[in-house]
Design a protein around this motif. Structure first.
Motif, PDB file in Angstrom:
ATOM      1  N   PHE A  10       0.890  -1.183   0.013  1.00 15.35           N
ATOM      2  CA  PHE A  10       0.066   0.052  -0.110  1.00 15.35           C
ATOM      3  C   PHE A  10       0.714   1.377   0.131  1.00 15.35           C
ATOM      4  CE2 PHE A  10      -2.390   3.227   2.164  1.00 15.35           C
ATOM      5  CZ  PHE A  10      -3.648   3.369   1.664  1.00 15.35           C
ATOM      6  N   MET A  11       1.746   1.226   0.698  1.00 15.76           N
ATOM      7  CA  MET A  11       2.871   2.440   0.988  1.00 15.76           C
ATOM      8  C   MET A  11       3.815   2.657  -0.115  1.00 15.76           C
ATOM      9  SD  MET A  11       3.443   2.723   5.129  1.00 15.76           S
ATOM     10  CE  MET A  11       3.939   0.997   5.410  1.00 15.76           C
ATOM     11  N   THR A  12       4.012   1.634  -1.051  1.00 14.67           N
ATOM     12  CA  THR A  12       5.037   1.760  -2.067  1.00 14.67           C
ATOM     13  C   THR A  12       4.443   1.471  -3.426  1.00 14.67           C
ATOM     14  OG1 THR A  12       5.434  -0.853  -2.053  1.00 14.67           O
ATOM     15  CG2 THR A  12       6.825   0.829  -0.535  1.00 14.67           C
ATOM     16  N   LEU A  13       3.171   1.240  -3.620  1.00 11.42           N
ATOM     17  CA  LEU A  13       2.576   1.208  -5.052  1.00 11.42           C
ATOM     18  C   LEU A  13       2.384   2.561  -5.703  1.00 11.42           C
ATOM     19  CD1 LEU A  13      -0.508   1.909  -5.211  1.00 11.42           C
ATOM     20  CD2 LEU A  13      -0.785  -0.243  -3.772  1.00 11.42           C
ATOM     21  N   SER A  14       2.555   2.296  -7.150  1.00 11.18           N
ATOM     22  CA  SER A  14       2.345   3.708  -7.953  1.00 11.18           C
ATOM     23  C   SER A  14       0.787   3.799  -7.990  1.00 11.18           C
ATOM     24  CB  SER A  14       3.253   3.539  -9.012  1.00 11.18           C
ATOM     25  OG  SER A  14       3.014   4.856  -9.703  1.00 11.18           O
ATOM     26  N   PRO A  15       0.185   4.724  -7.881  1.00 10.25           N
ATOM     27  CA  PRO A  15      -1.379   4.670  -8.316  1.00 10.25           C
ATOM     28  C   PRO A  15      -1.306   4.645  -9.809  1.00 10.25           C
ATOM     29  CG  PRO A  15      -0.705   6.317  -6.696  1.00 10.25           C
ATOM     30  CD  PRO A  15       0.729   5.876  -6.920  1.00 10.25           C
ATOM     31  N   GLY A  16      -0.431   5.015 -10.505  1.00 13.27           N
ATOM     32  CA  GLY A  16      -0.698   4.796 -11.844  1.00 13.27           C
ATOM     33  C   GLY A  16      -0.568   3.622 -12.416  1.00 13.27           C
ATOM     34  N   ASN A  57       3.759   7.630  -1.547  1.00 14.04           N
ATOM     35  CA  ASN A  57       2.981   7.573  -2.818  1.00 14.04           C
ATOM     36  C   ASN A  57       1.812   8.567  -2.463  1.00 14.04           C
ATOM     37  OD1 ASN A  57       1.540   5.859  -1.150  1.00 14.04           O
ATOM     38  ND2 ASN A  57       1.719   4.004  -2.348  1.00 14.04           N
ATOM     39  N   GLY A  58       1.337   8.810  -1.183  1.00 13.55           N
ATOM     40  CA  GLY A  58       0.395   9.990  -0.953  1.00 13.55           C
ATOM     41  C   GLY A  58      -0.887   9.415  -0.600  1.00 13.55           C
ATOM     42  N   LEU A  59      -1.016   7.954  -0.811  1.00 15.19           N
ATOM     43  CA  LEU A  59      -2.129   7.233  -0.385  1.00 15.19           C
ATOM     44  C   LEU A  59      -2.092   7.242   1.059  1.00 15.19           C
ATOM     45  CD1 LEU A  59      -1.819   3.957  -2.665  1.00 15.19           C
ATOM     46  CD2 LEU A  59      -3.157   5.765  -2.902  1.00 15.19           C
ATOM     47  N   VAL A  60      -3.369   7.320   1.843  1.00  9.01           N
ATOM     48  CA  VAL A  60      -3.608   7.607   3.181  1.00  9.01           C
ATOM     49  C   VAL A  60      -4.724   6.596   3.804  1.00  9.01           C
ATOM     50  CG1 VAL A  60      -4.248   9.313   4.974  1.00  9.01           C
ATOM     51  CG2 VAL A  60      -2.834   9.864   3.116  1.00  9.01           C
ATOM     52  N   ILE A  61      -4.667   6.131   4.849  1.00  6.40           N
ATOM     53  CA  ILE A  61      -5.470   5.360   5.616  1.00  6.40           C
ATOM     54  C   ILE A  61      -5.863   5.757   6.697  1.00  6.40           C
ATOM     55  CG2 ILE A  61      -6.067   3.064   6.616  1.00  6.40           C
ATOM     56  CD1 ILE A  61      -4.369   1.670   4.798  1.00  6.40           C
ATOM     57  N   ASN A  62      -7.207   6.281   7.023  1.00  7.56           N
ATOM     58  CA  ASN A  62      -7.666   6.946   8.295  1.00  7.56           C
ATOM     59  C   ASN A  62      -8.646   6.190   8.779  1.00  7.56           C
ATOM     60  OD1 ASN A  62      -6.330   9.549   9.064  1.00  7.56           O
ATOM     61  ND2 ASN A  62      -7.177  10.233   7.101  1.00  7.56           N
ATOM     62  N   GLY A  83       6.630   5.639   4.483  1.00  6.62           N
ATOM     63  CA  GLY A  83       5.581   6.152   5.144  1.00  6.62           C
ATOM     64  C   GLY A  83       5.676   6.604   6.615  1.00  6.62           C
ATOM     65  N   GLU A  84       4.543   6.894   7.136  1.00  6.42           N
ATOM     66  CA  GLU A  84       4.288   7.248   8.609  1.00  6.42           C
ATOM     67  C   GLU A  84       3.252   6.546   9.120  1.00  6.42           C
ATOM     68  OE1 GLU A  84       4.871  11.187  10.841  1.00  6.42           O
ATOM     69  OE2 GLU A  84       2.902  10.893   9.918  1.00  6.42           O
ATOM     70  N   VAL A  85       3.174   6.131  10.575  1.00 15.66           N
ATOM     71  CA  VAL A  85       2.071   5.832  11.100  1.00 15.66           C
ATOM     72  C   VAL A  85       1.893   6.568  12.534  1.00 15.66           C
ATOM     73  CG1 VAL A  85       3.389   4.018  12.368  1.00 15.66           C
ATOM     74  CG2 VAL A  85       0.876   3.701  12.194  1.00 15.66           C
ATOM     75  N   ARG A  86       0.453   6.745  12.622  1.00 23.89           N
ATOM     76  CA  ARG A  86       0.280   7.501  13.958  1.00 23.89           C
ATOM     77  C   ARG A  86      -1.237   6.824  14.566  1.00 23.89           C
ATOM     78  NH1 ARG A  86      -0.338  13.828  11.449  1.00 23.89           N
ATOM     79  NH2 ARG A  86       1.704  13.540  10.358  1.00 23.89           N
TER      80      ARG A  86
END
Length: 589
Positions: free
Chosen positions: A85-91, A128-133, A193-196
């Protein structure tokens, strides 16, 4: 000459009777006085102990929560789904594939939100700009902690308490958060990426508490910088503790419990450190004094109970302690006279009972050692004699082999010189002045020399590999325990001489034991089981294997020796040699 009666020479019966009579009479007079004088200290210690036990429970609960959250962040680092999820390219993928992966990861956090009342929300953002909330959506900035987390380059950062604002529903929540930079699991210095992970401070406090604190009893969490991380009084959360001296004592004191005066009130303090946090318990002295009157009312009952218990102790001591000791003394005299059939009747599982059981076990072991010690020495001598069947003087043989090896080198025949060197090493190990024990490193070199000689004889029909764990080279082993194993594989285990004949030796340490695994790809277990179980004197290989097994079993116990294992590839043989790890050069003693 008049005989002197010394107390230490009295019979145990007299000593026991006098001591127990004194113990039965003195408590009546002494306990009442001692109780009234020391009841205050006793109650203080009781309250402190109770407070400290409760604090330990709270510390354990808090540590478990902290560990669970940190383990969750570790899982995110090493999970293939999170990594993707954190490394895939959306394109490179469709939006449907991204949504499917997002839904799968959302389910992971849904479980934690529904099962942990203190779990507020989580945010994961990839490079890659993808975010999980999941959970509350935070509206206010957390940039301060994000920057601090980046400086730690992947280490865990636990924040101070702070308020977050959420829009659905609109509310403010006091949270304590874990911030962590997620590094590439294939490149530890590459952030991806980063986790909070945010925890509700109020729910965290109630989750860790064993029971609700008393009005005169405070429990709170303190950070190393003196900031109050969690407290029942929410006005104090996130504020520095008002007394710097108190904080300094908590951080530096080696005593987990002490007394302290704060705002003209005396407190009994207990503290416990969990990672970078301090869990602190404060009990007011007046609470202890109020409870003191209740204890004094039980004095009369304690005095009466003391008298009864003293009488019971006299009778119990005679039958449970004195009598078994006398029996043990009698049986010991039988062993001194050479009667190893002496045994003590074990009536209980207390220390006296265990002493009797260990006495019985000791007598059995002594008798067993007397029998097996000579067997082991005889077997070792037999192995030595078989190695010394040649009547050639060892020193003469060494010198001749050394001369031939150097002659081969001078004549530009290095392979021949190497073969002579390997042969010389085998002779030196076999004829090692009667030594039984050698270093593991020497035994490995010996079997390697043997295999090198066989490889030169067989050519490409044989290949071998030896892998040894670093750091165990000095372990003491019986000499000549590996060569018979590989010799049997070469002589009897292989179906035909082909380039596919392989021997693999693996040597490693497992806890307190040394494990040596010998694999081959020969005919398999049928031959080895027949050989290993053979006791016929004319089957030399079976005798050698049984001899190795018996030598190790006699030296270390029946749980050690040779074992036939199921080959992982269902083809060939796997035999395991196991013995204790020791570097003691006097192991043979």
């Amino acid at each position: 000459m008049k005989k002197k009666w010394k107390v230490q020479d009295w019979s145990m019966k007299w000593k026991a009777a006098i001591i127990l009579l004194i113990l039965g009479l003195l408590p009546i007079a002494s306990i009442s006085a001692l109780f009234f004088y020391q009841s205050n200290n006793i109650l203080q210690q009781q309250v402190i102990d109770t407070s400290y036990r409760n604090l330990n429970v709270a510390s354990s609960n808090f540590e478990k929560i902290i560990q669970d959250i940190e383990d969750m962040s570790e899982y995110i680092i090493y999970s293939d789904e999170f990594y993707e999820f954190m490394t895939l390219s959306p394109g490179d993928v469709t939006q449907g594939e991204i949504n499917g992966l997002d839904n799968s990861l959302q389910a992971f956090f849904t479980f934690h939100l529904s099962n942990k009342s203190y779990f507020n929300s989580v945010k994961i953002e990839g490079r890659n700009g993808l975010v999980i909330n999941k959970g509350d959506i935070v509206l206010n900035s957390e940039e301060k902690w994000a920057n601090e987390s980046k400086k730690r380059q992947g280490s865990v950062l636990w924040t101070d308490p702070y308020h977050i604002e959420s829009d659905y529903p609109v509310k403010q929540t006091e949270v304590i958060s874990l911030f962590r930079v997620i590094n590439n699991k294939h490149n530890a210095i590459e952030p991806i990426g980063e986790v909070r992970i945010r925890l509700k401070e109020e729910e965290l406090f109630h989750q860790m508490m064993y029971e609700d604190p008393h009005a005169d009893h405070e429990v709170f969490i303190l950070r190393e910088n003196g900031l109050i991380l969690s407290h029942e009084d929410k006005d104090m959360v996130g504020e520095p503790f008002p007394d710097d001296t108190f904080v300094s004592i908590i951080q530096q004191s080696s005593d987990p419990a002490f007394q302290y005066i704060l705002n003209d009130e005396t407190y009994y303090i207990a503290a416990d450190k969990v990672d970078d946090f301090y869990l602190v318990s404060m009990v007011k002295e007046r609470f202890i004094l109020n409870e003191l009157s209740e204890i004094r009312k039980t004095t009369q009952n304690i005095i009466i109970a003391t008298v009864i218990l003293s009488l019971i102790a006299i009778v119990g001591f005679i039958f449970t302690i004195l009598k078994p000791i006398i029996e043990l003394t009698r049986e010991t005299k039988r062993v001194e006279s050479g009667d190893f059939s002496a045994r003590v009747k074990v009536r209980s599982q207390d220390e006296i009972g265990l002493l009797g059981a260990r006495f019985n076990k000791m007598v059995t072991q002594v008798q067993h050692l007397i029998e097996t010690k000579y067997k082991l020495e005889i077997q070792n001598k037999e192995s030595e004699l078989r190695a010394l069947q040649s009547h050639v003087n060892p020193h003469f043989l060494y010198n001749m082999l050394d001369m031939i090896r150097w002659s081969a080198r001078l004549e530009n025949a290095p392979e021949t010189g190497k073969s002579i060197e390997d042969l010389s090493r085998i002779f030196r190990t076999s004829l090692s002045s009667g030594k039984i024990w050698v270093n593991l490193e020497e035994e490995i070199k010996n079997v390697k020399s043997y295999l090198e000689l066989q490889k030169r004889r067989l050519g490409v029909a044989l290949s071998f590999y030896i892998v040894t764990e670093v750091g165990i080279e000095k372990a003491r082993v019986m000499k000549l325990i590996l060569q018979p194993l590989v010799e049997n594989s070469i002589k009897h285990g292989f179906i035909r001489r082909s380039s596919e004949n392989r021997i693999y030796i693996r040597v490693y340490r497992s806890e307190a034991n040394i494990i040596i695994d010998v694999f081959d790809n020969g005919k398999g277990m049928k031959y080895w089981r027949k050989t290993f179980s053979s006791t016929s004197a004319n089957q030399q290989s079976g005798f050698a294997l049984n001899n190795i097994n018996d030598r190790i079993a006699h030296a270390f116990g029946k749980q050690y020796g040779l074992s036939l294992m199921d080959h992982p590839k269902k083809q060939g043989t796997w035999i395991r040699l196991q013995f204790p790890y020791t570097e003691d050069e006097n192991v043979s003693e």
